[in-house]
Each structure stands twice: as C-alpha cells, then as structure tokens.
Scaffold this active site. Sequence first.
Site, PDB file in Angstrom:
ATOM      1  CB  SER A 166      -0.955  -0.030   1.207  1.00 35.12           C
ATOM      2  OG  SER A 166      -1.888   1.022   1.139  1.00 35.12           O
ATOM      3  CB  THR A 167       1.245   4.084   2.393  1.00 35.58           C
ATOM      4  OG1 THR A 167      -0.158   4.130   2.621  1.00 35.58           O
ATOM      5  CG2 THR A 167       1.809   5.488   2.360  1.00 35.58           C
TER       6      THR A 167
ATOM      7  CG  HIS B  19      -4.318  -0.815  -0.738  1.00 33.66           C
ATOM      8  ND1 HIS B  19      -3.978  -0.828   0.596  1.00 33.66           N
ATOM      9  CD2 HIS B  19      -4.913  -2.009  -0.978  1.00 33.66           C
ATOM     10  CE1 HIS B  19      -4.362  -1.973   1.137  1.00 33.66           C
ATOM     11  NE2 HIS B  19      -4.921  -2.710   0.195  1.00 33.66           N
TER      12      HIS B  19
ATOM     13  CG  MET C  64      -2.691   2.825   7.774  1.00 32.65           C
ATOM     14  SD  MET C  64      -3.495   4.436   7.583  1.00 32.65           S
ATOM     15  CE  MET C  64      -4.532   4.128   6.152  1.00 32.65           C
TER      16      MET C  64
ATOM     17  CG  ASP D 233      -6.023  -5.527   2.402  1.00 34.11           C
ATOM     18  OD1 ASP D 233      -6.690  -6.548   2.635  1.00 34.11           O
ATOM     19  OD2 ASP D 233      -5.929  -5.006   1.281  1.00 34.11           O
TER      20      ASP D 233
END
Length: 348
Positions: free
Chosen positions: A162-163, A189, A282, A285
Amino acid sequence: MNHIQVLVVDDSAFMRKMISDMINQSDGMEVVDTARNGRQALEKIKTIKPDVVTLDVEMPEIDGLSVLKEIMKIHPIPVIMLSSLTQKGADITVQAIENGAIDFISKPSGSISLNIEDVKEELISKINLASRANLKTGQSNHFKRENPKLIYSKSLVAIGVSTGGPKALQTVLCDLPHEFKAPVIIVQHMPPKFTLSLAKRLNKISNLSVVEAQSGEILIPGKVYIAPGGQHLSVKQVGQALVFETSQHEFKSHYRPSIDYMFESLSHISGYNIISTILTGMGSDGVKGLKSIKNCQASNYVIAESKETAVINGMPNAAINQVGVDTVLPIDQIGQVITDIISQRGRE
C-alpha cells in the site's frame, strides 16, 4: 498538544483556501503557510520546516514532480501529492511516489475541484499517516529467516502493498531475473488509471513484462500482473491453467483491490507453492488472506518487509504479529530471496 504543521502548495488561490480550511478544521493539525508555486514552496520549506507538505502535481514554472525532487534533496519531509484523475496526472503521480512522495489524493473534478471537500476525510487521514512515515529507511542485519519447506515444482508469487508501494515494488522487481519461472501477482492499493500507470512504469524498469491484470487472462510464468484499481482480483484454477477473475462486489475490506481478497483466492489453488509477500502499508489488509493460505496450503512461504525499510510498518507488522511469517527482510533483499526460492524449486 503538538499540531502537525502543514504547508499547502497549489497555484490556485481557491484550492489553497479550500485545502487549508479542511486541515485547520481538523483536530491535531494546522496550516502554517501556503505557497502558490514551486519556487515559493522551496523557500518556505527552508525556513518553516513543516511536518507535511501537500503539493499539487500540475503547476506553472516548476511542476510538482520537479519540486518534489528538490524537496527530497534540500529537506526531506513527507509529501502528499494532489493529482487530477487524468491519465497524465496518474503517470506523474506514480513517478512522484517513486521519487519520495508518501501518498497522493485524487482531486474529484480536475485541477480546480469545486467539490474538493469530498476527499476531506481521506486527506486528513493521509496527513496523519504521512507525519508518522519513515523517511530514513535503512539497513537491518537483524531479521528472521526460516528455510522454505516447499513440495511442488511450480510456484506462484503474490505481493500485497500500500503506502510507499511503487518505490518498494521497483526495488523488488528489479532483482527478479529474465529467466524467472513463476507468475507474480501484485495488489497495490490504488484507484483506476493509477494502477495502469504503475504497470507501465514498472514494465520500463523491470526485467520482466509487467501488465495490468485482466479478467479471463491466463497466468504465465515470468510475467508480473498488477491488480486493476477499483476492482478485486482473484485467481481460479481451470484444469492445468490459472485464470484471473475481477469483481466489483462488496467485500469485507474498504480497499478495492483488496489484498485479502486475492490471497484468499490463492488458498484454494492446488499443486503450487504460494510465496506471499507483505510490503509497506497502513492497516492490516492481507492478514486474513495469509491466515487462509497458512491454513489451506500444504506448501507456502510468507515474507514481510522489515520495519527499518518500510515507509509505513502497519501491514508488515500486522502480518508478523498475527500470522507468523517465515521471513522478515529489508526491501533490498526480498527480490533476491524470492529469486533464490523460485530458482531452487525450478532445479528440483
């Protein structure tokens, strides 16, 4: 209580005011100043030293990407890019994240978004997250490493991120060789258009072909597939082939694509070693999906990125604490370890 101090950079006076109002109305943060162009932003960063910068992608004189690169040289601080939902905006935004931006916000309706307040909750959440980001990523000699106990000749590699993902993926994929003998599935994401930009960008720098996955497509060893933004991606077994399916239906995750959704589908695949990797991001998931793989797959191996190199340690930490991963590695070792595992299985 210390407030997160934010510098807002946008060439539109309307956007500067709207973004500033949203931030100032939120607990725990304040706008310390604004800048209407890149030059002004760079001067103010030197003196103000804000905690976070919001930076428009498209600006006159010095564009957002060039400003970002200069910020990372003179005073590295967390930067959130604001991008229009155009393909050009998506392309530049992916490059920005590769060059050090923590995250991005999509403007709902172009450069000057009258409805910018629609993304207020996302903006505030990402500013909070950015203020805690790890920009001083470094090496670690202290990591867990278990030897793989894999039983099949065929393998499938799955990565959730993600991030901070685009930069991490670049590091991992550049270490995978031309003769890599397994398909690689990535869930990052990102919204639509941005995942296509990411695939094209990674395809230019990787030894392997990188594409955005399509429903009905058969997985091929040595090819990398990015889950399309705005859709869940799963893998099903049809005879001897593995085939992608995409879906937009509701799932127990507010992310779409969801890492859990993809991992859970892999728990039903038979005859493959499932090599799963959780990188920076973050939240948690991927944890439920990894548990499904661990419970259902006879031959699996789970890698998590170490906190020393993860921009945001939430997802790797959740996997380590809740699943029990096999290996914790700095980002620059993950690609080589995956290569070693696949190469070893290919020789047996």
